[in-house]
Design a protein around this motif. Structure first.
Motif, PDB file in Angstrom:
ATOM      1  N   TYR A 130       0.828  -1.222   0.000  1.00  0.00           N
ATOM      2  CA  TYR A 130       0.000   0.000   0.000  1.00  0.00           C
ATOM      3  C   TYR A 130       0.856   1.264   0.000  1.00  0.00           C
ATOM      4  O   TYR A 130       0.342   2.361  -0.175  1.00  0.00           O
ATOM      5  CB  TYR A 130      -0.944   0.005   1.208  1.00  0.00           C
ATOM      6  N   LEU A 148       4.247 -18.295  -7.372  1.00  0.00           N
ATOM      7  CA  LEU A 148       3.527 -19.400  -6.714  1.00  0.00           C
ATOM      8  C   LEU A 148       2.874 -20.238  -7.810  1.00  0.00           C
ATOM      9  O   LEU A 148       1.672 -20.188  -8.034  1.00  0.00           O
ATOM     10  CB  LEU A 148       2.468 -18.826  -5.757  1.00  0.00           C
ATOM     11  N   ILE A 362     -10.099 -13.551   8.017  1.00  0.00           N
ATOM     12  CA  ILE A 362     -10.328 -12.111   7.836  1.00  0.00           C
ATOM     13  C   ILE A 362     -11.805 -11.978   7.474  1.00  0.00           C
ATOM     14  O   ILE A 362     -12.194 -12.257   6.347  1.00  0.00           O
ATOM     15  CB  ILE A 362      -9.426 -11.552   6.713  1.00  0.00           C
ATOM     16  N   ARG A 367     -12.090  -0.174   3.014  1.00  0.00           N
ATOM     17  CA  ARG A 367     -11.571   0.797   2.051  1.00  0.00           C
ATOM     18  C   ARG A 367     -11.924   2.166   2.613  1.00  0.00           C
ATOM     19  O   ARG A 367     -12.913   2.305   3.323  1.00  0.00           O
ATOM     20  CB  ARG A 367     -12.244   0.648   0.670  1.00  0.00           C
ATOM     21  N   HIS A 455      -8.093  -6.209  -4.877  1.00  0.00           N
ATOM     22  CA  HIS A 455      -7.292  -6.566  -3.700  1.00  0.00           C
ATOM     23  C   HIS A 455      -7.431  -8.035  -3.314  1.00  0.00           C
ATOM     24  O   HIS A 455      -7.065  -8.428  -2.207  1.00  0.00           O
ATOM     25  CB  HIS A 455      -7.642  -5.650  -2.529  1.00  0.00           C
ATOM     26  N   ARG A 456      -7.959  -8.820  -4.231  1.00  0.00           N
ATOM     27  CA  ARG A 456      -8.129 -10.242  -3.923  1.00  0.00           C
ATOM     28  C   ARG A 456      -6.782 -10.899  -3.625  1.00  0.00           C
ATOM     29  O   ARG A 456      -5.744 -10.540  -4.174  1.00  0.00           O
ATOM     30  CB  ARG A 456      -8.790 -10.936  -5.110  1.00  0.00           C
TER      31      ARG A 456
HETATM   32  C1  HEM Z   1      -5.258 -10.438   0.233  1.00  0.00           C
HETATM   33  C2  HEM Z   1      -7.239 -13.917   3.002  1.00  0.00           C
HETATM   34  C3  HEM Z   1      -3.252 -16.629   2.427  1.00  0.00           C
HETATM   35  C4  HEM Z   1      -1.044 -12.869   0.375  1.00  0.00           C
HETATM   36  C5  HEM Z   1      -6.127 -11.153   1.019  1.00  0.00           C
HETATM   37  C6  HEM Z   1      -7.481 -10.745   1.331  1.00  0.00           C
HETATM   38  C7  HEM Z   1      -8.021 -11.713   2.113  1.00  0.00           C
HETATM   39  C8  HEM Z   1      -7.033 -12.744   2.284  1.00  0.00           C
HETATM   40  C9  HEM Z   1      -9.413 -11.732   2.708  1.00  0.00           C
HETATM   41  C10 HEM Z   1      -8.164  -9.457   0.840  1.00  0.00           C
HETATM   42  C11 HEM Z   1      -7.849  -8.255   1.726  1.00  0.00           C
HETATM   43  C12 HEM Z   1      -8.657  -7.032   1.357  1.00  0.00           C
HETATM   44  O1  HEM Z   1      -9.420  -7.045   0.382  1.00  0.00           O
HETATM   45  O2  HEM Z   1      -8.554  -6.017   2.061  1.00  0.00           O
HETATM   46  C13 HEM Z   1      -6.334 -14.958   3.054  1.00  0.00           C
HETATM   47  C14 HEM Z   1      -6.602 -16.248   3.663  1.00  0.00           C
HETATM   48  C15 HEM Z   1      -5.473 -17.009   3.498  1.00  0.00           C
HETATM   49  C16 HEM Z   1      -4.506 -16.208   2.789  1.00  0.00           C
HETATM   50  C17 HEM Z   1      -7.908 -16.638   4.327  1.00  0.00           C
HETATM   51  C18 HEM Z   1      -5.183 -18.440   3.893  1.00  0.00           C
HETATM   52  C19 HEM Z   1      -6.067 -19.281   4.377  1.00  0.00           C
HETATM   53  C20 HEM Z   1      -2.327 -15.856   1.815  1.00  0.00           C
HETATM   54  C21 HEM Z   1      -0.997 -16.297   1.453  1.00  0.00           C
HETATM   55  C22 HEM Z   1      -0.378 -15.232   0.881  1.00  0.00           C
HETATM   56  C23 HEM Z   1      -1.314 -14.119   0.877  1.00  0.00           C
HETATM   57  C24 HEM Z   1      -0.465 -17.712   1.671  1.00  0.00           C
HETATM   58  C25 HEM Z   1       0.994 -15.156   0.286  1.00  0.00           C
HETATM   59  C26 HEM Z   1       1.593 -16.163  -0.290  1.00  0.00           C
HETATM   60  C27 HEM Z   1      -2.005 -11.895   0.133  1.00  0.00           C
HETATM   61  C28 HEM Z   1      -1.756 -10.664  -0.610  1.00  0.00           C
HETATM   62  C29 HEM Z   1      -2.976  -9.984  -0.675  1.00  0.00           C
HETATM   63  C30 HEM Z   1      -3.938 -10.799   0.052  1.00  0.00           C
HETATM   64  C31 HEM Z   1      -0.423 -10.204  -1.204  1.00  0.00           C
HETATM   65  C32 HEM Z   1      -3.271  -8.701  -1.445  1.00  0.00           C
HETATM   66  C33 HEM Z   1      -3.712  -7.539  -0.602  1.00  0.00           C
HETATM   67  C34 HEM Z   1      -4.262  -6.416  -1.461  1.00  0.00           C
HETATM   68  O3  HEM Z   1      -4.264  -6.464  -2.691  1.00  0.00           O
HETATM   69  O4  HEM Z   1      -4.679  -5.415  -0.871  1.00  0.00           O
HETATM   70  N1  HEM Z   1      -5.888 -12.383   1.609  1.00  0.00           N
HETATM   71  N2  HEM Z   1      -5.067 -14.965   2.549  1.00  0.00           N
HETATM   72  N3  HEM Z   1      -2.475 -14.536   1.453  1.00  0.00           N
HETATM   73  N4  HEM Z   1      -3.327 -11.945   0.508  1.00  0.00           N
HETATM   74 FE1  HEM Z   1      -4.213 -13.473   1.436  1.00  0.00          FE
END
Ligand code: HEM
Length: 511
Positions: A130, A148, A362, A367, A455-456
């Motif tokens: 961000y 990945l 989460i 936003r 942001h997914r």
């Molecule tokens: C974004 C959940 C695993 C990296 C997100 C978001 C959620 C989430 C809900 C959206 C946040 C938003 O919209 O504000 C999860 C869950 C996971 C998991 C439940 C595992 C059970 C991971 C892993 C990584 C990761 C393993 C990295 C290898 C990221 C990144 C974003 C993200 C980089 C992007 C944030 C953005 O674009 O604002 N995750 N995540 N997450 N997650 Fe995950």
């Protein structure tokens, strides 16, 4: 001295001061309460949730049990309402349409960076996520997603199996353990080994553990509200981030000098990648992205594996069915788990999905409105600049409008596809590419544990792979049950939703 005593004598006595203070506080409270009751609400804006305490607003109710609070508000005010949380005005948008409205909002209207960066920049560092211009962040997400890939996943599965087996080897033949504590320790090992690089992984029992810990202490709910206080934990967070960046820089340097490039970790993928303009990713960007990945994946996967084991512990017939699935697909529970055979285990996958539906780590995403206002056309409501928009998949995922018997842990619902959610129209926005490949899911889906839109999450596939490998190895290894006979409630006081203590599992090693 004389001046001080003259000043003191001019002040009213302490008891009078106390009376003044009580009066002032009383007046502030009275104005706050009466203004909500008397001043007519703006019909163009969402209704505001009543609160007794100025500034703090509804923070206590929300903080203690947000899902109940949001569901109660939904009953009273409908799907769109605004509540106050320590001075922030948060407009909650519930239901499938609420999800779509928040997740598909344009960058020029509402911003995740404005909602999160005040906190994340101290942990991830400058110029990443961000703190980077939006287009650069999308490119950074693309790099992580590309790193990945299936080739790496093929190598990751045996590593995760080995880590899980070694971790539980020390547990003996029977006993009990705290689910979240154990899986948090295991996941830090699996994620570090697969993503962060062998150098970090080999140092996990040394100085890296302390750096992780100090960074983690700077990534707590308190940091969201007060991002930078002059307290020791904040200073330790800053020092840890700098040390982590230095450590990565030295690792990258060594790999380059010694031509050590044959690595299946994310670190190597980032070293090899180049920005659109052809420039290599600077070391401090790589360090920042890896810290962000650690925080994105660590607690989320740790809590999901612990909830899965706690839910399975309450349903032994499900554990039997999972073992049977392994026997049917692989011939025996001794056969090696691989990336390819894990893809063909629908019940295992359904169990992880069901955990993410009932216990999303989460449950809400924010936003901040940056335009003068945003208009939620379906309801003809305006949300003013400065408000936060909040989508809460944690509420839609247990809404009987979309899921039958929504509070029941029933993985078979994903195989039978009989829930109302499967009959509803969602939208074709799943194909939009915001710069890191197609999003893959409509933002109008009521099931969004990985968010939606620009942001997914890009860690979903790795997350599923890691969870499936850990859970299938665990059920092969142990017979288990909940120590106090039931699945614990949720603790909302940390950054992700974790099981309330005690969350103990009693286990017996299988013959
Ligand atoms: C974004 C959940 C695993 C990296 C997100 C978001 C959620 C989430 C809900 C959206 C946040 C938003 O919209 O504000 C999860 C869950 C996971 C998991 C439940 C595992 C059970 C991971 C892993 C990584 C990761 C393993 C990295 C290898 C990221 C990144 C974003 C993200 C980089 C992007 C944030 C953005 O674009 O604002 N995750 N995540 N997450 N997650 Fe995950």
């Amino acid at each position: 001295m004389a001046v001080v005593s003259t000043l003191l004598s001019a002040l009213p006595p302490v008891s009078t001061l106390a009376v003044y203070l009580v009066l002032v506080v009383g007046v502030v409270f009275a104005i706050h309460i009466l203004s909500q009751l008397i001043i007519p609400a703006n019909p163009k804006q969402p209704p505001t949730v009543f609160s007794w305490v100025p500034l703090l607003g509804n923070a206590v109710q929300f903080g203690m049990d947000p899902i109940t609070f949001l569901k109660d508000c939904q009953k009273k005010y409908g799907d769109v309402f605004t509540f106050t949380m320590v001075g922030k005005r948060v407009t909650v948008c519930l239901g499938a349409d609420g999800n779509q409205f928040v997740f598909n909002s344009k960058q020029s209207l509402s911003s995740a960076a404005q909602a999160y960066n005040h906190m994340t920049k101290f942990v991830f560092g400058p110029d990443v996520v961000y703190d980077a211009p939006h287009a650069v962040f999308m490119e950074q997400k693309k790099f992580i997603k590309a790193g990945l890939n299936s080739d790496c996943f093929r190598e990751h599965v045996p590593m995760i199996v080995e880590e899980t087996e070694n971790f539980f080897k020390t547990y003996g033949n029977s006993g009990s353990f705290d689910a979240y504590e154990a899986f948090a320790q295991l996941v830090i090992r699996t994620a570090s080994r697969c993503l962060m690089g062998k150098e970090i992984y080999n140092n996990l029992d040394g100085s890296v553990a302390k750096l992780y810990y100090d960074l983690d202490q700077g990534f707590q709910p308190i940091n969201f509200i007060f991002p930078n206080l002059p307290l020791p934990s904040y200073r330790r967070r800053d020092v840890a981030r700098e040390k982590m960046a230095e450590l990565y820089s030295s690792i990258i340097q060594r790999r380059k000098e010694q031509n050590d490039t044959d690595n299946s970790d994310l670190l190597q993928a980032l070293i090899d990648a180049t920005y659109k303009d052809g420039s290599h990713i600077p070391d401090h960007h790589i360090a920042g992205m890896l810290i962000a990945v650690l925080f994105g994946g660590q607690h989320t996967s740790a809590t999901t594996s612990s909830w899965t084991v706690l839910e399975l512990a309450a349903q032994p017939e499900l554990v039997k069915a999972l073992l049977q699935e392994q026997i049917d697909k692989l011939g025996s529970v001794q056969a090696d788990l691989t990336f390819d055979n894990l893809k063909d285990m629908p019940l295992l996958e359904a169990c992880i999905r069901e955990t993410l539906r009932l216990h999303p780590p989460i449950f809400q995403m924010m936003r901040k409105v940056v335009a003068d206002k945003v208009v939620f056309e379906k309801y003809n409501l305006e949300i003013p600049k400065g408000n936060h928009l909040c989508a809460a998949p944690g509420v839609t995922q247990i809404d009987p409008v979309y899921f039958d018997e929504p509070l029941k842990y029933n993985p078979y619902r994903w195989l039978e596809k009989s829930d109302p959610v499967h009959q509803m129209e969602q939208g074709d926005d799943a194909n939009i590419d915001y710069g890191f490949g197609a999003v893959g899911i409509s933002s109008r889906s009521p099931f969004l544990p990985f968010g939606a839109g620009r942001h997914r999450c890009i860690g979903e596939q790795f997350g599923y792979l890691q969870l499936k490998t850990i859970i299938s190895t665990f059920v092969r290894t142990f017979d288990f049950e909940n120590l106090n006979g039931k699945v614990p409630g949720s603790d909302y006081t940390s950054m992700v939703v974790v099981p309330q203590h005690p969350a103990k599992v009693r286990y017996t090693r299988r013959a």
